[in-house]
Design a protein around this motif. Structure first.
Motif, PDB file in Angstrom:
ATOM      1  N   VAL A 103     -55.712 -28.712 -17.686  1.00 46.54           N
ATOM      2  CA  VAL A 103     -55.401 -29.511 -18.667  1.00 46.54           C
ATOM      3  C   VAL A 103     -56.200 -29.334 -19.850  1.00 46.54           C
ATOM      4  N   GLU A 104     -57.601 -28.806 -19.837  1.00 44.07           N
ATOM      5  CA  GLU A 104     -58.243 -28.353 -21.121  1.00 44.07           C
ATOM      6  C   GLU A 104     -57.375 -27.385 -21.891  1.00 44.07           C
ATOM      7  N   ARG A 105     -56.921 -26.412 -21.026  1.00 46.96           N
ATOM      8  CA  ARG A 105     -55.934 -25.404 -21.853  1.00 46.96           C
ATOM      9  C   ARG A 105     -54.839 -26.004 -22.644  1.00 46.96           C
ATOM     10  N   ILE A 106     -54.087 -26.981 -21.815  1.00 47.44           N
ATOM     11  CA  ILE A 106     -53.063 -27.686 -22.560  1.00 47.44           C
ATOM     12  C   ILE A 106     -53.677 -28.398 -23.903  1.00 47.44           C
ATOM     13  N   LEU A 107     -54.612 -28.814 -23.951  1.00 50.64           N
ATOM     14  CA  LEU A 107     -55.173 -29.554 -25.089  1.00 50.64           C
ATOM     15  C   LEU A 107     -55.490 -28.936 -26.207  1.00 50.64           C
ATOM     16  N   HIS A 108     -56.075 -27.261 -25.732  1.00 52.21           N
ATOM     17  CA  HIS A 108     -56.545 -26.434 -26.902  1.00 52.21           C
ATOM     18  C   HIS A 108     -55.255 -26.191 -27.734  1.00 52.21           C
ATOM     19  N   TYR A 109     -53.900 -25.972 -27.426  1.00 54.93           N
ATOM     20  CA  TYR A 109     -52.770 -25.780 -27.884  1.00 54.93           C
ATOM     21  C   TYR A 109     -52.353 -27.282 -28.943  1.00 54.93           C
ATOM     22  N   LEU A 110     -52.639 -28.387 -28.031  1.00 55.91           N
ATOM     23  CA  LEU A 110     -52.323 -29.720 -28.875  1.00 55.91           C
ATOM     24  C   LEU A 110     -53.214 -30.006 -30.077  1.00 55.91           C
ATOM     25  N   THR A 111     -54.515 -29.462 -29.920  1.00 52.44           N
ATOM     26  CA  THR A 111     -55.545 -29.865 -30.806  1.00 52.44           C
ATOM     27  C   THR A 111     -55.648 -28.731 -31.867  1.00 52.44           C
ATOM     28  N   SER A 112     -55.225 -27.638 -31.686  1.00 51.43           N
ATOM     29  CA  SER A 112     -55.386 -26.551 -32.696  1.00 51.43           C
ATOM     30  C   SER A 112     -54.413 -26.479 -33.841  1.00 51.43           C
ATOM     31  N   GLU A 113     -54.673 -26.195 -35.128  1.00 55.51           N
ATOM     32  CA  GLU A 113     -53.957 -26.016 -36.122  1.00 55.51           C
ATOM     33  C   GLU A 113     -53.284 -24.698 -36.285  1.00 55.51           C
ATOM     34  N   GLU A 114     -53.648 -23.852 -35.335  1.00 57.22           N
ATOM     35  CA  GLU A 114     -53.136 -22.380 -35.433  1.00 57.22           C
ATOM     36  C   GLU A 114     -51.790 -22.219 -34.584  1.00 57.22           C
ATOM     37  N   LEU A 173     -43.857 -29.301 -16.299  1.00 49.14           N
ATOM     38  CA  LEU A 173     -44.779 -29.112 -17.253  1.00 49.14           C
ATOM     39  C   LEU A 173     -44.713 -29.582 -18.626  1.00 49.14           C
ATOM     40  N   THR A 174     -43.492 -29.423 -19.041  1.00 54.07           N
ATOM     41  CA  THR A 174     -43.025 -29.725 -20.282  1.00 54.07           C
ATOM     42  C   THR A 174     -43.197 -31.324 -20.668  1.00 54.07           C
ATOM     43  N   ASN A 175     -42.731 -31.989 -19.562  1.00 47.02           N
ATOM     44  CA  ASN A 175     -43.034 -33.550 -19.637  1.00 47.02           C
ATOM     45  C   ASN A 175     -44.526 -33.781 -19.669  1.00 47.02           C
ATOM     46  N   GLY A 176     -45.376 -33.389 -18.887  1.00 50.24           N
ATOM     47  CA  GLY A 176     -46.904 -33.376 -18.824  1.00 50.24           C
ATOM     48  C   GLY A 176     -47.527 -33.195 -20.277  1.00 50.24           C
ATOM     49  N   VAL A 177     -46.881 -31.994 -20.760  1.00 49.26           N
ATOM     50  CA  VAL A 177     -47.528 -31.792 -22.149  1.00 49.26           C
ATOM     51  C   VAL A 177     -47.131 -32.826 -23.181  1.00 49.26           C
ATOM     52  N   SER A 178     -45.832 -33.307 -23.084  1.00 50.90           N
ATOM     53  CA  SER A 178     -45.407 -34.271 -24.070  1.00 50.90           C
ATOM     54  C   SER A 178     -46.189 -35.732 -23.679  1.00 50.90           C
ATOM     55  N   ARG A 179     -46.479 -35.997 -22.690  1.00 54.12           N
ATOM     56  CA  ARG A 179     -47.297 -37.050 -22.167  1.00 54.12           C
ATOM     57  C   ARG A 179     -48.506 -37.218 -22.643  1.00 54.12           C
ATOM     58  N   ILE A 180     -49.248 -36.101 -22.533  1.00 52.69           N
ATOM     59  CA  ILE A 180     -50.655 -35.735 -22.959  1.00 52.69           C
ATOM     60  C   ILE A 180     -50.712 -35.957 -24.747  1.00 52.69           C
ATOM     61  N   GLN A 194     -48.226 -22.320 -17.942  1.00 54.34           N
ATOM     62  CA  GLN A 194     -47.788 -22.047 -16.974  1.00 54.34           C
ATOM     63  C   GLN A 194     -49.056 -21.411 -15.998  1.00 54.34           C
ATOM     64  N   PHE A 195     -49.303 -21.760 -14.687  1.00 57.31           N
ATOM     65  CA  PHE A 195     -50.636 -21.462 -14.127  1.00 57.31           C
ATOM     66  C   PHE A 195     -50.960 -19.986 -14.157  1.00 57.31           C
ATOM     67  N   ASP A 196     -49.928 -19.380 -13.802  1.00 56.49           N
ATOM     68  CA  ASP A 196     -50.064 -17.665 -13.607  1.00 56.49           C
ATOM     69  C   ASP A 196     -50.323 -17.359 -15.087  1.00 56.49           C
ATOM     70  N   ASN A 197     -49.669 -17.766 -15.815  1.00 55.05           N
ATOM     71  CA  ASN A 197     -50.144 -17.242 -17.290  1.00 55.05           C
ATOM     72  C   ASN A 197     -51.347 -17.262 -17.765  1.00 55.05           C
ATOM     73  N   VAL A 198     -51.886 -18.699 -17.511  1.00 59.50           N
ATOM     74  CA  VAL A 198     -53.442 -18.826 -17.536  1.00 59.50           C
ATOM     75  C   VAL A 198     -54.274 -18.244 -16.864  1.00 59.50           C
ATOM     76  N   LYS A 199     -54.009 -17.980 -15.832  1.00 60.25           N
ATOM     77  CA  LYS A 199     -54.881 -17.121 -14.763  1.00 60.25           C
ATOM     78  C   LYS A 199     -54.831 -15.561 -15.322  1.00 60.25           C
ATOM     79  N   LYS A 200     -53.887 -15.072 -15.742  1.00 60.37           N
ATOM     80  CA  LYS A 200     -53.553 -13.897 -16.198  1.00 60.37           C
ATOM     81  C   LYS A 200     -54.563 -13.692 -17.573  1.00 60.37           C
TER      82      LYS A 200
END
Length: 294
Positions: free
Chosen positions: A58-69, A203-210, A231-237
């Motif tokens: 969830v922290e990784r999702i928030l990185h994308y949501l809070t970044s201006e990049e 996950l798309t719906n989860g991202v939108s809710r957050i 996606q979990f595998d992408n984050v792990k990689k």
């Protein structure tokens, strides 16, 4: 012969833990008073959950949501929970957070009553992540086997399952009590409950809710793009190339399979029946809907 719980308790070095109502937490009394007094900003986002339940996903999702990049330029870090002290680091996580720009992402495994007082009073946002306890206990056990194999070499899976099922033996207490205490605040306006299994399913719906919850609504296309990145595998990689640094422990240490229902590869029929009885006894009155398998 000593029980599994007795043997587990005997190898815990209590000098490294702070005890509250019979439950052990990392740190000291002074440290926890600093946490409770930590100033919260209105745009702070705290991710809280029982250990091994999806904090850093969830922290990784928030990185994308809070970044201006742009998405491919977003910088990631895997933060240390505010209560944890890493001896070789020159600064505590509270010190790192004080120097961090807004919006700050705070992570913790603490119960409600030990979190910063201003969070308890409704300042900032809190995302409570809940994962089904069967997968949590498996992930918990294998994580300890990985990071401290010498200490855990003689502690079998069945032993750990017994300890996990006992009330408040593990640091942070039992999954059951931790989740029940947080559920008492499910109607707080600054709290959003996110289930690990729901993120796996959509996950798309989860991202939108957050995104909506933290005041950063996004388009469906952007939610889908962030979901693809997360996606979990992408984050792990991606995490395999991260280097631990101040306030950043490297996400690859914490990620294993991220599957729903992996517990079926570890539980025997008897263990599953025992755990179902414990779950019903502890959680039957909570009306919490948990998905145990796909």
């Amino acid at each position: 012969m000593a029980t599994a719980t007795e043997r587990y308790k005997s190898h815990i070095d209590k000098t490294k833990w702070y005890e509250v109502n019979g439950v052990l937490y990392p740190g000291t009394a002074e440290r926890h008073e600093h946490i409770r007094g930590f100033p919260i900003k209105s745009d702070d986002i705290t991710v809280v959950c029982y250990p091994k339940s999806g904090t850093h996903w969830v922290e990784r999702i928030l990185h994308y949501l809070t970044s201006e990049e742009a998405l491919d330029k977003v910088q990631h870090h895997t933060s240390i929970p505010i209560e944890v002290i890493v001896p070789h680091l020159p600064k505590t996580q509270l010190e790192v957070l004080r120097e961090s720009p807004s919006p700050r992402i705070i992570t913790t495994h603490l119960p409600f009553e030990l979190c910063p007082r201003e969070s308890q009073e409704g300042k900032g946002k809190i995302i409570l992540v809940i994962r089904n306890p069967k997968d949590v206990v498996v992930s918990h056990y294998l994580f300890h086997q990985k990071v401290n194999p010498k200490a855990w070499s003689n502690f079998a899976w069945d032993d750990f399952l017994q300890v996990f099922s006992d009330p408040d033996t593990l640091p942070y207490g039992s999954w059951f009590n931790h989740v029940k205490k947080w559920l008492e605040h499910r109607n707080d306006s600054n709290l959003l409950i996110v289930k690990f299994e729901d993120l796996k399913r959509d996950l798309t719906n989860g991202v939108s809710r957050i995104a909506d919850f933290v005041g950063r609504p996004i388009s469906g296309d952007l939610a889908s793009a962030i979901a693809a990145k997360c996606q979990f595998d992408n984050v792990k990689k991606e995490g395999q190339s991260e280097k631990p640094e101040q306030g950043n422990v490297g996400i690859s240490l914490y990620l294993r399979k991220g599957q729903v229902g992996d517990w079926k590869s570890h539980f025997t029929v008897a263990q599953n029946e025992m755990f179902d009885e414990v779950y019903q006894r502890e959680m039957g009155d909570t009306e919490l809907a948990i998905q145990f398998e796909t």
